[in-house]
Every structure is written in C-alpha cells, then in structure tokens.
Scaffold this motif. Sequence first.
Motif, PDB file in Angstrom:
ATOM      1  N   PHE A   1      -5.109   0.276   4.043  1.00 42.38           N
ATOM      2  CA  PHE A   1      -5.341  -0.198   2.679  1.00 42.38           C
ATOM      3  C   PHE A   1      -6.457   0.601   2.019  1.00 42.38           C
ATOM      4  CE2 PHE A   1      -7.881  -2.759  -0.194  1.00 42.38           C
ATOM      5  CZ  PHE A   1      -6.944  -3.248  -1.087  1.00 42.38           C
ATOM      6  N   LEU A   2      -7.546   0.820   2.744  1.00 40.91           N
ATOM      7  CA  LEU A   2      -8.694   1.523   2.162  1.00 40.91           C
ATOM      8  C   LEU A   2      -8.383   2.985   1.857  1.00 40.91           C
ATOM      9  CD1 LEU A   2     -11.576  -0.039   4.269  1.00 40.91           C
ATOM     10  CD2 LEU A   2     -11.095  -0.415   1.835  1.00 40.91           C
ATOM     11  N   THR A   3      -7.497   3.616   2.629  1.00 41.87           N
ATOM     12  CA  THR A   3      -7.144   4.999   2.310  1.00 41.87           C
ATOM     13  C   THR A   3      -6.500   5.086   0.931  1.00 41.87           C
ATOM     14  OG1 THR A   3      -4.982   4.904   3.424  1.00 41.87           O
ATOM     15  CG2 THR A   3      -6.846   5.736   4.711  1.00 41.87           C
ATOM     16  N   LYS A   4      -5.633   4.148   0.610  1.00 42.02           N
ATOM     17  CA  LYS A   4      -4.967   4.148  -0.706  1.00 42.02           C
ATOM     18  C   LYS A   4      -5.958   3.795  -1.811  1.00 42.02           C
ATOM     19  CE  LYS A   4      -1.361   4.092  -3.596  1.00 42.02           C
ATOM     20  NZ  LYS A   4      -1.878   3.762  -4.901  1.00 42.02           N
ATOM     21  N   TYR A   5      -6.840   2.847  -1.551  1.00 42.87           N
ATOM     22  CA  TYR A   5      -7.855   2.479  -2.541  1.00 42.87           C
ATOM     23  C   TYR A   5      -8.721   3.701  -2.884  1.00 42.87           C
ATOM     24  CZ  TYR A   5     -11.965   0.481  -4.679  1.00 42.87           C
ATOM     25  OH  TYR A   5     -13.006   0.227  -5.545  1.00 42.87           O
ATOM     26  N   ILE A   6      -9.181   4.409  -1.879  1.00 50.53           N
ATOM     27  CA  ILE A   6     -10.027   5.583  -2.113  1.00 50.53           C
ATOM     28  C   ILE A   6      -9.222   6.682  -2.798  1.00 50.53           C
ATOM     29  CG2 ILE A   6     -11.375   7.405  -0.974  1.00 50.53           C
ATOM     30  CD1 ILE A   6     -12.123   5.178   1.140  1.00 50.53           C
ATOM     31  N   PHE A   7      -7.969   6.880  -2.384  1.00 53.14           N
ATOM     32  CA  PHE A   7      -7.105   7.845  -3.064  1.00 53.14           C
ATOM     33  C   PHE A   7      -7.028   7.546  -4.556  1.00 53.14           C
ATOM     34  CE2 PHE A   7      -3.045   8.547  -5.101  1.00 53.14           C
ATOM     35  CZ  PHE A   7      -2.874   9.916  -4.953  1.00 53.14           C
ATOM     36  N   ASP A   8      -6.791   6.297  -4.912  1.00 52.11           N
ATOM     37  CA  ASP A   8      -6.674   5.924  -6.327  1.00 52.11           C
ATOM     38  C   ASP A   8      -7.939   6.277  -7.107  1.00 52.11           C
ATOM     39  OD1 ASP A   8      -4.086   4.986  -5.937  1.00 52.11           O
ATOM     40  OD2 ASP A   8      -4.708   2.885  -5.774  1.00 52.11           O
ATOM     41  N   GLN A   9      -9.099   6.065  -6.494  1.00 49.27           N
ATOM     42  CA  GLN A   9     -10.366   6.393  -7.158  1.00 49.27           C
ATOM     43  C   GLN A   9     -10.505   7.911  -7.333  1.00 49.27           C
ATOM     44  OE1 GLN A   9     -12.089   3.582  -8.204  1.00 49.27           O
ATOM     45  NE2 GLN A   9     -10.296   2.691  -7.242  1.00 49.27           N
TER      46      GLN A   9
ATOM     47  N   VAL B   1      -6.386  11.232   1.816  1.00 52.77           N
ATOM     48  CA  VAL B   1      -7.593  10.544   2.278  1.00 52.77           C
ATOM     49  C   VAL B   1      -7.346  10.087   3.706  1.00 52.77           C
ATOM     50  CG1 VAL B   1      -9.108   8.558   1.958  1.00 52.77           C
ATOM     51  CG2 VAL B   1      -8.218   9.795  -0.047  1.00 52.77           C
ATOM     52  N   THR B   2      -8.229  10.508   4.597  1.00 52.86           N
ATOM     53  CA  THR B   2      -8.153  10.122   6.010  1.00 52.86           C
ATOM     54  C   THR B   2      -9.393   9.316   6.355  1.00 52.86           C
ATOM     55  OG1 THR B   2      -6.991  12.177   6.526  1.00 52.86           O
ATOM     56  CG2 THR B   2      -7.940  10.954   8.386  1.00 52.86           C
ATOM     57  N   ILE B   3      -9.195   8.178   6.988  1.00 56.13           N
ATOM     58  CA  ILE B   3     -10.308   7.375   7.486  1.00 56.13           C
ATOM     59  C   ILE B   3     -10.186   7.301   9.000  1.00 56.13           C
ATOM     60  CG2 ILE B   3     -11.439   5.119   7.540  1.00 56.13           C
ATOM     61  CD1 ILE B   3     -10.476   4.657   4.699  1.00 56.13           C
ATOM     62  N   SER B   4     -11.254   7.758   9.657  1.00 60.24           N
ATOM     63  CA  SER B   4     -11.313   7.677  11.116  1.00 60.24           C
ATOM     64  C   SER B   4     -12.139   6.462  11.500  1.00 60.24           C
ATOM     65  CB  SER B   4     -11.944   8.952  11.696  1.00 60.24           C
ATOM     66  OG  SER B   4     -11.152  10.067  11.372  1.00 60.24           O
TER      67      SER B   4
ATOM     68  N   TYR C   1      -3.644   8.412   3.765  1.00 56.48           N
ATOM     69  CA  TYR C   1      -2.723   8.270   2.654  1.00 56.48           C
ATOM     70  C   TYR C   1      -2.742   9.590   1.904  1.00 56.48           C
ATOM     71  CZ  TYR C   1      -0.349   6.804  -1.539  1.00 56.48           C
ATOM     72  OH  TYR C   1       0.574   6.717  -2.563  1.00 56.48           O
ATOM     73  N   GLU C   2      -1.564  10.100   1.606  1.00 52.33           N
ATOM     74  CA  GLU C   2      -1.446  11.320   0.818  1.00 52.33           C
ATOM     75  C   GLU C   2      -0.509  11.058  -0.345  1.00 52.33           C
ATOM     76  OE1 GLU C   2       0.310  15.822   1.310  1.00 52.33           O
ATOM     77  OE2 GLU C   2      -0.851  14.988   2.965  1.00 52.33           O
TER      78      GLU C   2
ATOM     79  N   ASP D   1     -12.525  11.419   5.087  1.00 54.05           N
ATOM     80  CA  ASP D   1     -12.227  12.792   4.695  1.00 54.05           C
ATOM     81  C   ASP D   1     -11.323  12.776   3.474  1.00 54.05           C
ATOM     82  OD1 ASP D   1     -13.444  14.333   6.924  1.00 54.05           O
ATOM     83  OD2 ASP D   1     -11.999  13.222   8.133  1.00 54.05           O
ATOM     84  N   ALA D   2     -11.671  13.579   2.478  1.00 52.37           N
ATOM     85  CA  ALA D   2     -10.849  13.711   1.280  1.00 52.37           C
ATOM     86  C   ALA D   2     -10.404  15.160   1.178  1.00 52.37           C
ATOM     87  CB  ALA D   2     -11.630  13.300   0.043  1.00 52.37           C
TER      88      ALA D   2
END
Length: 133
Positions: free
Chosen positions: A86-94, A116-119, A128-129, A35-36
């Motif tokens: 880790f992936l929440t921050k990676y996706i946030f950066d993108q 970005v929320t990863i379930s 990560y916000e 979720d973004a």
Amino acid sequence: MFTVEVRDHIMIAHSFKGAVFGPAQALHGATFVVDAAFISQELDENGIVIDIGCALDVLKATLKPLNYANLDILPQFKGMNTTTEFLTKYIFDQLAAAAKANSLGRPMSELHAIRVTISESHIARAWYEGKLH
C-alpha cells in the motif's frame, strides 16, 4: 530505458486489521528503506534522466510526514492497512504529483515511469511501478 534511483528511509509505527497478519495486528514499529526510481526512454540534452538533487529533495519531502509517525492515526490512512505494498503506491502517487508539478528538473512528459521500492528488511521488499503517460 534509463533509470536514476535515489534512496531514503523512514521509521514508522502501525498495526493491521485481519487475522492474516497474526502478531502484526498489534501496534509495531518498522524501519523502511525507500528507493525511488525515475525512468526515461531517452536522456535529456544534459545527458541525464532527472536532476538527482531534485529527486532526493522530492523523496525527502514526500517521506517527511510519515517519518516517526504512527500511521494508524494519520487522517489520510484512516481505516487502511498501511502494508508495504500500500505504501509503495501512496509514495508513487506523491512522486507522480511532483513530476506533474515539474519539481524534478525535467517535464513529466519526458519521463516514462516511476518505481517505488520499500525494503522491510534484507530479505523482503515490495514495489509499485507506474507509467506517467
């Protein structure tokens, strides 16, 4: 704060280094719901936070290289534990880079933050916000 949230999912494979991960040290698969959330203090002149279609397109483009991939062999993740956090921050950066490139239908300066929320399942998730200013 006003928020628009879009959702997609990815199927990945990965493994972790470190005894804390127990059996997850072995290669395993996961399906993540991503979720973004795009957050603004004010609505724009159209009464929206961002264009939902643009948000969906940007999220899909961000996730496409990860979908059906073994994250252990992707160069950008070499030597990393690709945990959910880790992936929440990676996706946030993108997504933040897409906002900076004005790919969301609204200038980044008018957005406050992205979350970005990863379930991982129906009982576990991470997010990560980060502010965009």
